[in-house]
Design an enzyme around this catalytic site. Sequence first.
Site, PDB file in Angstrom:
ATOM      1  N   ASP A 193      24.073 140.035 -31.377  1.00 52.25           N
ATOM      2  CA  ASP A 193      23.461 138.442 -31.056  1.00 52.25           C
ATOM      3  C   ASP A 193      24.779 138.559 -30.456  1.00 52.25           C
ATOM      4  O   ASP A 193      25.973 137.392 -30.835  1.00 52.25           O
ATOM      5  CB  ASP A 193      23.504 137.514 -32.325  1.00 52.25           C
ATOM      6  CG  ASP A 193      23.100 135.950 -31.525  1.00 52.25           C
ATOM      7  OD1 ASP A 193      23.533 135.792 -30.559  1.00 52.25           O
ATOM      8  OD2 ASP A 193      22.841 135.146 -32.276  1.00 52.25           O
ATOM      9  N   LYS A 222      25.504 137.026 -27.227  1.00 53.23           N
ATOM     10  CA  LYS A 222      25.588 135.451 -26.675  1.00 53.23           C
ATOM     11  C   LYS A 222      26.590 136.054 -25.216  1.00 53.23           C
ATOM     12  O   LYS A 222      27.019 135.463 -24.985  1.00 53.23           O
ATOM     13  CB  LYS A 222      26.200 134.294 -27.198  1.00 53.23           C
ATOM     14  CG  LYS A 222      25.127 133.883 -28.384  1.00 53.23           C
ATOM     15  CD  LYS A 222      25.017 132.353 -28.731  1.00 53.23           C
ATOM     16  CE  LYS A 222      23.634 132.139 -29.728  1.00 53.23           C
ATOM     17  NZ  LYS A 222      24.123 132.418 -31.134  1.00 53.23           N
ATOM     18  N   ALA A 264      28.354 135.507 -21.919  1.00 57.25           N
ATOM     19  CA  ALA A 264      28.193 134.856 -20.681  1.00 57.25           C
ATOM     20  C   ALA A 264      29.009 135.426 -19.653  1.00 57.25           C
ATOM     21  O   ALA A 264      30.130 135.154 -19.419  1.00 57.25           O
ATOM     22  CB  ALA A 264      28.303 133.793 -21.341  1.00 57.25           C
ATOM     23  N   GLY A 283      16.822 128.595 -36.270  1.00 52.82           N
ATOM     24  CA  GLY A 283      16.433 127.604 -37.612  1.00 52.82           C
ATOM     25  C   GLY A 283      15.605 127.340 -39.095  1.00 52.82           C
ATOM     26  O   GLY A 283      15.694 126.766 -39.249  1.00 52.82           O
ATOM     27  N   GLN A 307      18.351 125.736 -42.412  1.00 56.22           N
ATOM     28  CA  GLN A 307      18.624 124.812 -41.071  1.00 56.22           C
ATOM     29  C   GLN A 307      17.171 123.818 -41.047  1.00 56.22           C
ATOM     30  O   GLN A 307      17.606 122.964 -40.398  1.00 56.22           O
ATOM     31  CB  GLN A 307      18.663 125.263 -39.786  1.00 56.22           C
ATOM     32  CG  GLN A 307      20.679 125.730 -39.588  1.00 56.22           C
ATOM     33  CD  GLN A 307      20.591 126.415 -38.365  1.00 56.22           C
ATOM     34  OE1 GLN A 307      20.161 125.329 -36.850  1.00 56.22           O
ATOM     35  NE2 GLN A 307      20.496 127.930 -37.947  1.00 56.22           N
ATOM     36  N   GLY A 367      18.476 133.880 -41.854  1.00 51.95           N
ATOM     37  CA  GLY A 367      20.049 133.998 -42.264  1.00 51.95           C
ATOM     38  C   GLY A 367      19.729 133.590 -44.385  1.00 51.95           C
ATOM     39  O   GLY A 367      19.536 134.175 -44.750  1.00 51.95           O
ATOM     40  N   ARG A 368      20.577 132.416 -43.880  1.00 49.32           N
ATOM     41  CA  ARG A 368      20.540 131.615 -45.052  1.00 49.32           C
ATOM     42  C   ARG A 368      19.899 132.251 -45.644  1.00 49.32           C
ATOM     43  O   ARG A 368      20.172 132.338 -47.469  1.00 49.32           O
ATOM     44  CB  ARG A 368      21.990 131.159 -45.044  1.00 49.32           C
ATOM     45  CG  ARG A 368      23.247 131.441 -44.782  1.00 49.32           C
ATOM     46  CD  ARG A 368      23.586 130.061 -44.301  1.00 49.32           C
ATOM     47  NE  ARG A 368      23.210 128.858 -43.205  1.00 49.32           N
ATOM     48  CZ  ARG A 368      23.246 128.096 -42.370  1.00 49.32           C
ATOM     49  NH1 ARG A 368      23.923 127.103 -43.039  1.00 49.32           N
ATOM     50  NH2 ARG A 368      22.475 127.855 -41.280  1.00 49.32           N
TER      51      ARG A 368
HETATM   52  P1  XMP Z   1      21.033 130.579 -40.255  1.00 50.27           P
HETATM   53  O1  XMP Z   1      21.545 131.244 -41.791  1.00 50.27           O
HETATM   54  O2  XMP Z   1      20.874 129.385 -40.417  1.00 50.27           O
HETATM   55  O3  XMP Z   1      21.171 131.349 -38.870  1.00 50.27           O
HETATM   56  O4  XMP Z   1      19.453 131.334 -41.396  1.00 50.27           O
HETATM   57  C1  XMP Z   1      20.658 131.460 -38.248  1.00 50.27           C
HETATM   58  C2  XMP Z   1      21.073 132.916 -37.072  1.00 50.27           C
HETATM   59  O5  XMP Z   1      20.514 132.490 -36.030  1.00 50.27           O
HETATM   60  C3  XMP Z   1      21.658 132.810 -34.942  1.00 50.27           C
HETATM   61  N1  XMP Z   1      21.240 131.918 -33.582  1.00 50.27           N
HETATM   62  C4  XMP Z   1      21.383 130.519 -33.484  1.00 50.27           C
HETATM   63  N2  XMP Z   1      21.809 129.971 -35.013  1.00 50.27           N
HETATM   64  N3  XMP Z   1      20.659 128.156 -33.434  1.00 50.27           N
HETATM   65  C5  XMP Z   1      21.549 128.568 -34.056  1.00 50.27           C
HETATM   66  O6  XMP Z   1      21.104 127.685 -35.396  1.00 50.27           O
HETATM   67  C6  XMP Z   1      20.111 128.581 -32.245  1.00 50.27           C
HETATM   68  O7  XMP Z   1      19.817 128.242 -30.821  1.00 50.27           O
HETATM   69  C7  XMP Z   1      21.283 129.823 -32.712  1.00 50.27           C
HETATM   70  N4  XMP Z   1      21.044 130.821 -31.536  1.00 50.27           N
HETATM   71  C8  XMP Z   1      21.035 131.853 -32.370  1.00 50.27           C
HETATM   72  C9  XMP Z   1      22.835 132.330 -35.634  1.00 50.27           C
HETATM   73  O8  XMP Z   1      23.874 132.599 -34.969  1.00 50.27           O
HETATM   74  C10 XMP Z   1      22.888 132.440 -37.514  1.00 50.27           C
HETATM   75  O9  XMP Z   1      23.143 134.527 -37.022  1.00 50.27           O
END
Ligand code: XMP
Length: 220
Positions: free
Chosen positions: A68, A70, A72, A171, A175, A193-194
């Site tokens: 990731d 990103k 740019a 998300g 989230q 992730g978390r």
């Molecule tokens: P969690 O721990 O929230 O990690 O499951 C999310 C992962 O996704 C990546 N990422 C995004 N996260 N909005 C986000 O909330 C986005 O648009 C997005 N794009 C990528 C983030 O960096 C983390 O690794």
Amino acid sequence: MRIRDLRNASRVVLALDLTEPRRYWSIMDELRGLVKIVKVSWVTLLTIGPEGLSKLINYNKDVYFLMDAKLADVGFINNIIAGKLKELGINGVIVHGFVGKVNMPNVEGLDLLVLVSMTSGGELYDANFEGMISMVKEINAAGVIVGGNKPSLIRRARSYLGNDYVILSPGIGAQGVKPGCAIFHGADFEIVGRAIYESENPRDSFIKIEEESKKAECSQ
Ligand code: XMP
């Protein structure tokens, strides 16, 4: 390894943004045999360095690694970075869509995933969604990233892109988006992730989330 070929293997992309080097190894050991796709990030690179990342990839040869980044920047710089990531063993890279098609990297054998909408903010993206998504078809992209909390955009992306492109949605879990929901609306993979690596039992959490993602139901 190409990400579009992994749809039947797993629906979960494990996001590893760990700040303690040893945890990369322990979590991968704990999830061995289950996890098929791992998303690493700048956090990873700054925590274990390029050599550590290369070792981690070599130690998990059956896993697809998505960086990731990103990206740019202008095209020739994006291309250098993408090429170096490929040399480390990375299979796919995430690029910001707003840089436009002339700046997209194009590295043989490296999947390009284009960020076209974010879970939080990114309002300029959403205001230009049609333009973003149409560009994806004009470049050599494997797919797009669309926030899992934006079901209408996931649907629009799917209807425009068809099944030749993958849609990844973050998300999920920490989230608030329930596993299965983004897939219900048309995503191929849910980035988590978390909710996995911070849980008491990451293996059990992974299994449960994978099951829910595969069911692709959404009561939210
Ligand atoms: P969690 O721990 O929230 O990690 O499951 C999310 C992962 O996704 C990546 N990422 C995004 N996260 N909005 C986000 O909330 C986005 O648009 C997005 N794009 C990528 C983030 O960096 C983390 O690794």
